[in-house]
Design an enzyme around this catalytic site. Structure first.
Site, PDB file in Angstrom:
ATOM      1  N   VAL A   1      58.738  31.766  96.175  1.00 37.01           N
ATOM      2  CA  VAL A   1      59.249  31.633  97.541  1.00 37.01           C
ATOM      3  C   VAL A   1      58.328  32.335  98.541  1.00 37.01           C
ATOM      4  CG1 VAL A   1      61.165  32.274  99.060  1.00 37.01           C
ATOM      5  CG2 VAL A   1      61.641  31.392  96.780  1.00 37.01           C
TER       6      VAL A   1
ATOM      7  N   TYR B   1      58.483  35.291  93.718  1.00 39.05           N
ATOM      8  CA  TYR B   1      57.060  35.179  94.013  1.00 39.05           C
ATOM      9  C   TYR B   1      56.675  33.769  94.427  1.00 39.05           C
ATOM     10  CZ  TYR B   1      56.445  39.952  92.573  1.00 39.05           C
ATOM     11  OH  TYR B   1      56.548  41.316  92.506  1.00 39.05           O
TER      12      TYR B   1
ATOM     13  N   ILE C   1      60.359  38.660 105.265  1.00 37.90           N
ATOM     14  CA  ILE C   1      60.921  37.436 104.712  1.00 37.90           C
ATOM     15  C   ILE C   1      62.447  37.516 104.732  1.00 37.90           C
ATOM     16  CG2 ILE C   1      61.104  38.059 102.284  1.00 37.90           C
ATOM     17  CD1 ILE C   1      59.392  35.469 101.774  1.00 37.90           C
ATOM     18  N   ASP C   2      62.961  38.745 104.840  1.00 43.36           N
ATOM     19  CA  ASP C   2      64.412  38.938 104.795  1.00 43.36           C
ATOM     20  C   ASP C   2      65.090  38.686 106.140  1.00 43.36           C
ATOM     21  OD1 ASP C   2      63.873  39.707 102.248  1.00 43.36           O
ATOM     22  OD2 ASP C   2      64.133  41.855 102.603  1.00 43.36           O
TER      23      ASP C   2
ATOM     24  N   GLY D   1      57.407  49.084 107.291  1.00 46.16           N
ATOM     25  CA  GLY D   1      56.475  50.147 106.923  1.00 46.16           C
ATOM     26  C   GLY D   1      55.181  50.017 107.703  1.00 46.16           C
TER      27      GLY D   1
ATOM     28  N   GLY E   1      50.905  51.471 100.145  1.00 49.00           N
ATOM     29  CA  GLY E   1      50.345  52.820  99.983  1.00 49.00           C
ATOM     30  C   GLY E   1      49.910  53.357 101.336  1.00 49.00           C
TER      31      GLY E   1
ATOM     32  N   MET F   1      65.219  37.099  97.432  1.00 49.95           N
ATOM     33  CA  MET F   1      64.796  38.288  98.165  1.00 49.95           C
ATOM     34  C   MET F   1      65.950  38.792  99.033  1.00 49.95           C
ATOM     35  SD  MET F   1      62.091  36.155  97.823  1.00 49.95           S
ATOM     36  CE  MET F   1      62.470  35.327  99.281  1.00 49.95           C
ATOM     37  N   GLY F   2      65.790  39.986  99.536  1.00 51.78           N
ATOM     38  CA  GLY F   2      66.817  40.601 100.368  1.00 51.78           C
ATOM     39  C   GLY F   2      67.070  42.008  99.866  1.00 51.78           C
TER      40      GLY F   2
HETATM   41  P1  ATP Z   1      57.416  44.625 103.222  1.00 54.22           P
HETATM   42  O1  ATP Z   1      58.276  43.761 104.050  1.00 54.22           O
HETATM   43  O2  ATP Z   1      56.651  43.869 102.218  1.00 54.22           O
HETATM   44  O3  ATP Z   1      58.100  45.829 102.680  1.00 54.22           O
HETATM   45  P2  ATP Z   1      56.057  46.573 104.750  1.00 54.22           P
HETATM   46  O4  ATP Z   1      55.092  46.488 105.874  1.00 54.22           O
HETATM   47  O5  ATP Z   1      57.335  47.288 105.044  1.00 54.22           O
HETATM   48  O6  ATP Z   1      56.299  45.121 104.247  1.00 54.22           O
HETATM   49  P3  ATP Z   1      55.188  48.718 103.061  1.00 54.22           P
HETATM   50  O7  ATP Z   1      54.507  48.649 101.748  1.00 54.22           O
HETATM   51  O8  ATP Z   1      56.467  49.450 103.161  1.00 54.22           O
HETATM   52  O9  ATP Z   1      55.344  47.204 103.503  1.00 54.22           O
HETATM   53  O10 ATP Z   1      54.199  49.357 104.136  1.00 54.22           O
HETATM   54  C1  ATP Z   1      52.967  48.767 104.455  1.00 54.22           C
HETATM   55  C2  ATP Z   1      51.953  49.809 104.818  1.00 54.22           C
HETATM   56  O11 ATP Z   1      52.409  50.671 105.855  1.00 54.22           O
HETATM   57  C3  ATP Z   1      51.607  50.690 103.667  1.00 54.22           C
HETATM   58  O12 ATP Z   1      50.218  50.861 103.651  1.00 54.22           O
HETATM   59  C4  ATP Z   1      52.380  51.960 103.983  1.00 54.22           C
HETATM   60  O13 ATP Z   1      51.858  53.075 103.354  1.00 54.22           O
HETATM   61  C5  ATP Z   1      52.232  52.039 105.469  1.00 54.22           C
HETATM   62  N1  ATP Z   1      53.252  52.884 106.073  1.00 54.22           N
HETATM   63  C6  ATP Z   1      54.585  52.830 105.890  1.00 54.22           C
HETATM   64  N2  ATP Z   1      55.224  53.765 106.614  1.00 54.22           N
HETATM   65  C7  ATP Z   1      54.256  54.453 107.262  1.00 54.22           C
HETATM   66  C8  ATP Z   1      54.253  55.571 108.165  1.00 54.22           C
HETATM   67  N3  ATP Z   1      55.377  56.163 108.569  1.00 54.22           N
HETATM   68  N4  ATP Z   1      53.059  56.021 108.609  1.00 54.22           N
HETATM   69  C9  ATP Z   1      51.914  55.435 108.209  1.00 54.22           C
HETATM   70  N5  ATP Z   1      51.848  54.386 107.384  1.00 54.22           N
HETATM   71  C10 ATP Z   1      52.988  53.899 106.903  1.00 54.22           C
HETATM   72 MG    MG Z   2      59.126  47.322 103.933  1.00 51.22          MG
END
Ligand code: ATP
Ligand code: MG
Length: 429
Positions: free
Chosen positions: A353, A351, A199-200, A171, A145, A243-244
């Site tokens: 893994v 989950y 993990i990917d 993200g 989020g 996963m992947g």
């Molecule tokens: P995973 O490998 O599990 O997907 P991830 O870090 O990509 O890991 P996300 O849920 O996509 O997981 O993002 C993690 C956090 O980064 C979240 O709080 C998301 O809202 C925030 N986030 C993603 N993109 C942006 C962005 N462009 N600007 C600010 N925050 C972001």
């Molecule tokens: Mg991600």
């Protein structure tokens, strides 16, 4: 050519407190220590022939004065083996090597940096993290989020956090880059250093990501279970979803390690179910020949078989159709229509893994990443992440890494090796 320059907060005016151990000197690095992007002779002649990454490691002069430095750590996104190792490594390095005594752990991902959620940060000390690497998950918790960037930087200001270590996937790293930009806009001197989690194993310009080895070792155990189940019944089919989301590395490696896999389905190679050259006919043929079959499918494979519904998760990531259940239903229906007995066992160990503790190889890798991250941040480097390239630890700009994703190249030796090992048709279209 790629921009590989690392941003800096300013001149390094303090002497590093790291000291010679017996006759062993501190292996200080300078900005002149660099690792070439290419490791092939042909590459040297190409467009990126002279491209090189800054090498990680301790600097003799540092930007932050350790006794007056406050550090924060946050873990975001899905779980991955090794998160606790990284937290532990950062805390130990800060306290034991640099003499920093204020290390905060922000709770539940970026939510922990937004005060209205009320997640109180915890003070981390070497004693409180000494055993955490024996457990999976993250002691800090995680979340998804998007959170308001301004609020997060406000918290860093209010708590006088000088360095924020951000552990997360694409993200999270995009978020980290936004935080670093806001810090620069406000003219603050705070370092943002990422440690990429996936993990990917799909992050660009990295030999491998932490947790990958543990994850795929665990995935291999699941392949063995799928094989045992398949062999134990008439026309047994072991169907395993791994996963992947966008890259099928775990599925490929798990299949190569076990060699008892008959089909590997990954996001990078599309396939059809129906038709004489589709998966179902290939499976029927395999069962007729061998009496059993094992299918390993990456969660992001075959998404073209679903109607996109536009649904997303809290972070805005596209929600994927459940390819495992889809395959299960289609395979069962296909053989039922042909009055052929099959016994399909569907296994989804994702989950399990994701949540196992890191194995010794990842323990070591995580420690080294954590040490490198602390050295970089103390030297005032920011908007960057640490990774390993050609077996050396390096600094990479955040923006460079989040621009794309590493994928299994269907023309690569890796995919060819998978096809050799499974004996599956090269094209199932
Ligand atoms: P995973 O490998 O599990 O997907 P991830 O870090 O990509 O890991 P996300 O849920 O996509 O997981 O993002 C993690 C956090 O980064 C979240 O709080 C998301 O809202 C925030 N986030 C993603 N993109 C942006 C962005 N462009 N600007 C600010 N925050 C972001
Ligand atoms: Mg991600």
């Amino acid at each position: 050519m790629l921009n590989v320059d690392i941003s800096s907060l300013g001149p390094c005016l303090f002497r590093s407190p790291l000291h010679q151990i017996g006759s062993v000197q501190v292996p200080y690095k300078t900005e002149a220590d660099r690792i070439l992007y290419t490791n092939s002779v042909q590459g040297l002649q190409g467009e990126n022939g002279t491209l090189s990454f800054e090498e990680a490691g301790p600097r003799e002069q540092i930007f932050f004065d350790p006794p007056r430095t406050t550090v924060g750590i946050v873990t975001c996104g899905g779980l991955c083996p090794g998160l606790n190792d990284i937290i532990r490594g950062i805390v130990n390095q800060c306290y034991r090597q640099y003499g920093i005594t204020r290390v905060y752990g922000f709770r539940y991902g970026y939510e922990g940096l937004v005060q209205r959620y009320g997640h109180t940060p915890i003070m981390l000390r070497p004693e409180s993290v000494s055993q955490i690497h024996n457990f999976g998950g993250t002691i800090l918790g995680s979340s998804r989020g998007q959170q308001p960037i301004g609020d997060m930087v406000d918290t860093l200001e209010d708590m006088s956090v000088d360095i924020l270590f951000v552990i997360g996937g694409d993200g999270t790293l995009r978020g980290a880059s936004e935080i670093a930009k806001e810090i620069a806009r406000r003219g603050l001197r705070k370092a943002i250093v990422g440690i990429p989690k996936t993990i990917d194993n799909d992050i660009m310009y990295l030999d491998k990501s932490f947790g990958f080895e543990t994850a795929f070792a665990e995935a291999v155990n699941a392949v063995k279970c799928a094989y045992t189940e398949a062999c134990g019944a008439v026309n047994g089919i072991g169907l395993l979803k791994l996963m992947g989301r966008d890259s099928g590395f775990i599925a490929c490696y798990a299949a190569l390690a076990g060699s008892n896999v008959d089909f590997v389905l990954i996001p990078e190679v599309s396939f059809a179910m129906e038709g004489t050259t589709g998966l179902l006919e290939a499976l029927r043929y395999r069962l007729a020949k061998r009496g059993s079959a094992v299918i390993v499918v990456a969660e992001g494979a075959g998404q073209e078989l679903f109607q996109a519904d536009g649904a997303t998760d809290a972070s805005g990531n596209k929600r994927y159709g459940d390819i495992g259940l889809h395959l299960k239903d289609q395979i069962n229906a296909f053989f039922k229509a042909r009055r052929m007995e099959v016994n399909l066992k569907y296994i989804d160990p994702s989950y399990i893994v994701r949540s196992v503790p890191a194995n010794p190889q990842d323990n070591v890798y995580c420690s080294r990443l954590a040490q490198s991250a602390v050295h970089a941040a103390m030297a005032g480097k920011t908007s960057m992440l640490v990774g390993r390239w050609h077996n050396s630890f390096v600094h990479l700009p955040l923006d460079m890494v989040t621009h794309g994703r590493r994928k299994v190249d269907p023309h690569s030796e890796l995919w060819h090796a998978v096809l050799e090992s499974t004996g599956q048709p090269a094209m199932m279209t």
